[in-house]
Enzyme design. Sequence first.
Site, PDB file in Angstrom:
ATOM      1  N   LYS A 127      -3.060  -8.813 -15.424  1.00  0.00           N
ATOM      2  CA  LYS A 127      -2.983  -8.327 -14.039  1.00  0.00           C
ATOM      3  C   LYS A 127      -4.236  -8.699 -13.266  1.00  0.00           C
ATOM      4  O   LYS A 127      -4.168  -9.125 -12.113  1.00  0.00           O
ATOM      5  CB  LYS A 127      -2.759  -6.818 -14.023  1.00  0.00           C
ATOM      6  CG  LYS A 127      -1.338  -6.470 -14.452  1.00  0.00           C
ATOM      7  CD  LYS A 127      -0.972  -5.036 -14.180  1.00  0.00           C
ATOM      8  CE  LYS A 127       0.510  -4.819 -14.402  1.00  0.00           C
ATOM      9  NZ  LYS A 127       0.825  -3.937 -15.515  1.00  0.00           N
ATOM     10  N   LYS A 206       8.537 -15.163 -18.521  1.00  0.00           N
ATOM     11  CA  LYS A 206       9.026 -13.813 -18.843  1.00  0.00           C
ATOM     12  C   LYS A 206       9.525 -13.134 -17.564  1.00  0.00           C
ATOM     13  O   LYS A 206       8.865 -13.211 -16.521  1.00  0.00           O
ATOM     14  CB  LYS A 206       7.853 -13.000 -19.428  1.00  0.00           C
ATOM     15  CG  LYS A 206       8.203 -11.554 -19.659  1.00  0.00           C
ATOM     16  CD  LYS A 206       6.953 -10.691 -19.830  1.00  0.00           C
ATOM     17  CE  LYS A 206       7.331  -9.244 -19.732  1.00  0.00           C
ATOM     18  NZ  LYS A 206       6.794  -8.398 -18.773  1.00  0.00           N
ATOM     19  N   LYS A 209       8.919  -7.827 -12.760  1.00  0.00           N
ATOM     20  CA  LYS A 209       8.849  -7.472 -11.332  1.00  0.00           C
ATOM     21  C   LYS A 209       7.710  -8.207 -10.660  1.00  0.00           C
ATOM     22  O   LYS A 209       7.829  -8.687  -9.549  1.00  0.00           O
ATOM     23  CB  LYS A 209       8.527  -5.971 -11.179  1.00  0.00           C
ATOM     24  CG  LYS A 209       9.608  -5.046 -11.587  1.00  0.00           C
ATOM     25  CD  LYS A 209       9.204  -3.612 -11.291  1.00  0.00           C
ATOM     26  CE  LYS A 209       8.290  -3.012 -12.335  1.00  0.00           C
ATOM     27  NZ  LYS A 209       8.935  -2.407 -13.490  1.00  0.00           N
TER      28      LYS A 209
HETATM   29  P1  ADP Z   1       7.778  -5.470 -15.560  1.00  0.00           P
HETATM   30  O1  ADP Z   1       7.083  -6.564 -16.349  1.00  0.00           O
HETATM   31  O2  ADP Z   1       8.940  -5.977 -14.822  1.00  0.00           O
HETATM   32  O3  ADP Z   1       6.802  -4.698 -14.674  1.00  0.00           O
HETATM   33  P2  ADP Z   1       7.610  -3.196 -17.233  1.00  0.00           P
HETATM   34  O4  ADP Z   1       6.219  -3.557 -17.645  1.00  0.00           O
HETATM   35  O5  ADP Z   1       7.805  -2.016 -16.333  1.00  0.00           O
HETATM   36  O6  ADP Z   1       8.330  -4.455 -16.620  1.00  0.00           O
HETATM   37  O7  ADP Z   1       8.439  -2.975 -18.574  1.00  0.00           O
HETATM   38  C1  ADP Z   1       9.258  -1.887 -18.872  1.00  0.00           C
HETATM   39  C2  ADP Z   1       9.839  -2.069 -20.270  1.00  0.00           C
HETATM   40  O8  ADP Z   1      10.696  -3.210 -20.274  1.00  0.00           O
HETATM   41  C3  ADP Z   1       8.795  -2.319 -21.364  1.00  0.00           C
HETATM   42  O9  ADP Z   1       9.217  -1.731 -22.576  1.00  0.00           O
HETATM   43  C4  ADP Z   1       8.771  -3.810 -21.467  1.00  0.00           C
HETATM   44  O10 ADP Z   1       8.319  -4.255 -22.722  1.00  0.00           O
HETATM   45  C5  ADP Z   1      10.230  -4.166 -21.219  1.00  0.00           C
HETATM   46  N1  ADP Z   1      10.342  -5.483 -20.594  1.00  0.00           N
HETATM   47  C6  ADP Z   1       9.881  -5.836 -19.370  1.00  0.00           C
HETATM   48  N2  ADP Z   1      10.148  -7.123 -19.102  1.00  0.00           N
HETATM   49  C7  ADP Z   1      10.786  -7.604 -20.200  1.00  0.00           C
HETATM   50  C8  ADP Z   1      11.320  -8.872 -20.547  1.00  0.00           C
HETATM   51  N3  ADP Z   1      11.267  -9.885 -19.695  1.00  0.00           N
HETATM   52  N4  ADP Z   1      11.886  -9.011 -21.751  1.00  0.00           N
HETATM   53  C9  ADP Z   1      11.959  -7.980 -22.617  1.00  0.00           C
HETATM   54  N5  ADP Z   1      11.482  -6.746 -22.365  1.00  0.00           N
HETATM   55  C10 ADP Z   1      10.895  -6.553 -21.172  1.00  0.00           C
END
Ligand code: ADP
Length: 337
Positions: A127, A206, A209
């Site tokens: 980040k 990956k 958001k």
């Molecule tokens: P983002 O990266 O969109 O902000 P979060 O960090 O809020 O997502 O992740 C919420 C949950 O979803 C966590 O357990 C995270 O490991 C899982 N997760 C997020 N993005 C992915 C992805 N692309 N593939 C698999 N799991 C994911």
Amino acid sequence: MQISTFPGACTAADRLTMRILSGLQPTGRLHIGNFFGMMEPAIRLQDEGEAFYFIADYHSLTSVQDPTALRENSLHLATDFLACGLDPAKATLFRQSDVPEVTELSWILSTLTPIPMLENCHSYKDKTARGMVPNTGLFTYPVLMAADILIYDSDIVPVGRDQKQHVEVTRDLAAKFNNTFGETLRIPQARIKEETAVVPGLDGQKMSKSYRNIIGLFEEEKALKKKIMGIITDSTPVEEPKDPDTSLVFTLYKLVADDSAVSAMEEDFRRGGTGYGDFKKRLFESVWDYFAPMRARRAELTANPDHVHYILKSSAEKARTIAAQTMDRVRKAAGLR
Ligand code: ADP
Ligand code: TRP
């Protein structure tokens, strides 16, 4: 799974079922990476033990500082969880901030946390590398996450791969607490579903958001179609064979289509004669159909927010009772009582 017992854990030692815990931040719309990486495996686990899932609203204060948005996002996320199959009779679904004891545990754990341990966390480094100006909360986020997990004596933590390191920090902090103050905290394990540990986004990175490459779970039909039809593919001509193994469209299709449809697409890739536009159309249709029952359930729940509020409130009471027991042990062990 063998549930280990240890002295000091009053209820945990007597527990025969495993306890599963995970959380999601209410920071925006749920995407299919969240769904296949964390939510779907977590919901499946509600049949295998005592499940606790929470809306991580304290965590999201590190990035969302709009109270109306935070409240709305929290309600939406709870609604989404229920729409996707979380059964409140089996799993406890609550808001993190309804159990404020977790911030006390976070403080206590922070006094055992070496700064370099946090400086090493990929999520933080990632980040800040992307230009985010970190606040202290973002930096100490893994300590609060450790408190989230440890306060409920969790055994299993279903998450996507990007959270694995945070669960390792949790294990280290629990061990450190136990070494310092005597056996008090249960050491949890991450549960990562390898096939969906990293779901790629529309650009092949990956899905996240923060990368603006998501396929939302509950997108409008037109917007969803536009996104999927806009996936960039290579320029292999229609009539030539194509490699499914390197195709983002095929990777995403495997998540949402049944086995025979997947085999049919794979054959069409290898045989040639089918263009990417056709594959993308099949992908769109499968995504749309896959989430149709959840969309319908979500519409019902959205029309009845009081029901969702009621679930959150009653679940929080159960979560808080467990947290209070852990905090009694923790305070006693650390000399606070
Ligand atoms: P983002 O990266 O969109 O902000 P979060 O960090 O809020 O997502 O992740 C919420 C949950 O979803 C966590 O357990 C995270 O490991 C899982 N997760 C997020 N993005 C992915 C992805 N692309 N593939 C698999 N799991 C994911
Ligand atoms: N850090 C997790 C995420 O960004 C959310 C989270 C907070 C969590 N506390 C947790 C996940 C405890 C599992 C267990 O997705």
